[in-house]
Scaffold this motif. Sequence first.
Motif, short mmCIF file in Angstrom:
data_model
loop_
_atom_site.label_atom_id
_atom_site.label_comp_id
_atom_site.label_asym_id
_atom_site.label_seq_id
_atom_site.Cartn_x
_atom_site.Cartn_y
_atom_site.Cartn_z
N TYR A 93 8.65 70.19 27.09
CA TYR A 93 7.06 69.36 26.86
C TYR A 93 7.06 68.63 28.00
CZ TYR A 93 5.93 68.95 21.59
OH TYR A 93 5.74 69.27 20.56
N GLY A 94 8.88 68.67 28.74
CA GLY A 94 8.98 68.18 29.96
C GLY A 94 8.16 69.34 31.60
N MET A 95 7.67 70.50 31.00
CA MET A 95 7.91 71.41 31.75
C MET A 95 5.71 70.64 31.56
SD MET A 95 9.12 72.89 33.88
CE MET A 95 8.33 74.52 34.57
N GLY A 96 5.51 70.74 30.53
CA GLY A 96 4.79 70.84 29.88
C GLY A 96 3.53 69.54 30.37
N LEU A 97 4.41 68.45 30.45
CA LEU A 97 4.03 67.20 30.85
C LEU A 97 4.03 67.56 32.90
CD1 LEU A 97 6.57 64.66 28.76
CD2 LEU A 97 3.60 64.85 28.67
N TRP A 98 4.97 68.13 33.56
CA TRP A 98 4.78 68.71 34.89
C TRP A 98 3.47 69.16 35.37
CZ3 TRP A 98 6.94 67.18 38.96
CH2 TRP A 98 7.22 67.40 40.48
N PHE A 99 3.38 70.34 34.62
CA PHE A 99 2.37 70.80 34.97
C PHE A 99 0.85 69.73 34.59
CE2 PHE A 99 4.96 74.71 35.04
CZ PHE A 99 4.41 74.92 36.19
N ILE A 100 0.83 69.12 32.90
CA ILE A 100 -0.73 68.34 33.41
C ILE A 100 -0.14 67.55 33.81
CG2 ILE A 100 -2.14 66.87 31.41
CD1 ILE A 100 -0.36 68.43 29.47
N CYS A 101 0.27 66.82 34.86
CA CYS A 101 0.08 65.40 35.91
C CYS A 101 -0.02 65.74 36.58
CB CYS A 101 1.90 64.50 35.74
SG CYS A 101 1.73 64.20 34.27
N GLY A 102 0.87 67.08 37.71
CA GLY A 102 0.35 67.78 38.42
C GLY A 102 -1.16 67.86 38.74
N GLY A 103 -1.81 68.76 37.53
CA GLY A 103 -2.50 69.44 37.71
C GLY A 103 -3.94 68.80 37.72
N ILE A 104 -4.03 66.91 37.62
CA ILE A 104 -4.94 66.12 37.06
C ILE A 104 -4.46 65.85 37.94
CG2 ILE A 104 -5.24 63.58 36.26
CD1 ILE A 104 -3.80 65.11 33.24
N LEU A 105 -3.87 65.30 38.95
CA LEU A 105 -3.10 64.90 40.36
C LEU A 105 -4.20 65.32 41.38
CD1 LEU A 105 -1.98 62.40 42.12
CD2 LEU A 105 -0.32 64.24 42.14
N LEU A 106 -3.95 66.89 41.28
CA LEU A 106 -4.83 67.37 42.54
C LEU A 106 -6.19 67.21 41.00
CD1 LEU A 106 -2.65 70.99 42.34
CD2 LEU A 106 -2.63 69.21 44.07
#
Length: 239
Positions: A93-106
């Motif tokens: 779940y931590g990795m999922g939140l990391w990549f989702i937040c990073g993707g939305i930011l980009l």
Amino acid sequence: MRLIPVYNIAIVFGVTWSKAQAKFAITYTDLFLWAVGTAVAAHFKSINKKIRKLHYEAMSELDWRRIRGCYNDVVRLISDLDRILGPQLLLSYGMGLWFICGGILLLLDSEIGTLKRVYIFLSTGFWVLRIIFSTLSLASVHEANISIRNSLHLVPTAAYGDEVHRFAIQACHDDLGFTGMRFFTVTRSILLTVTRLPPKRCTLPACDSTTTSYTDPCYCLQLAGTIASYEIVLMEFNR
């Protein structure tokens, strides 16, 4: 004098190999968690099917004892698996939140090209689907336990014996499910619910009106709200 060359085939191969191994490990962990959740839920569904298939009036105390024994075996299995898989679940779940937040930011960056924006959009959507499928698979254990609890509501008074009473008390007080090292419990409400769970009272015949709550006050992991909150923080730091 350069300590690290601009281009070195060994370094490139090592970095590429490390990235491939990391992606494989993350994907394998998610697939393994899906399989475990589905398999454990199947055990609960099998127990529930036995309860519904047999006629309550024809079930003896020995039949109920055997069914409760199977239920206890699954409960112990869930406890052991949760202790072992808790760190992997929390990491997933931590990795999922990391990549989702990073993707939305980009995606909010207006300077990136169209092709790169499409790639980031698909990559972020892929991680969102992974989290949804992982949650639904692992939450099926909790849902299957609730189904058993509901089946015990249908036991008529004439068939209500000591073994049924013990089974009902146990199913009523066992709030089963996989957790991320006890930080959160994976249920369907983990996806969108942003609320505090109030205490619930047991309504089974085995419990009277003064029975204490079988679900202690707790907080759901506010997945959608968490992503939104982290995204705002990342946007502020990115300015």
